[in-house]
Design a protein around this motif. Structure first.
Motif: not given
Length: 52
Positions: A14, A16-18, A24-25, A27-28
């Motif tokens: 986790f 890298r999750e903000t 996050d979506r 970035r993915d």
């Protein structure tokens, strides 16, 4: 006394999750698009290039 020196550094999945679902979506999605556009790696094998 510093607590930072006592806590070992480790990267969690986790890391890298903000915390923001939107960021996050986004970035993915950007990473998936970049992977789709990327050319497959080609390796020289048995006298010719093959996709790996």
């Amino acid at each position: 006394m510093t607590i930072g020196a006592e806590i070992p550094f480790r990267r969690s999945r986790f890391a890298r999750e903000t915390g923001s679902l939107i960021f996050d979506r986004q970035r993915d999605e950007h990473r998936r698009e970049a992977d789709r556009r990327e050319e497959p790696m080609r390796v020289w094998s048995k006298g010719r290039f093959v996709a790996s």
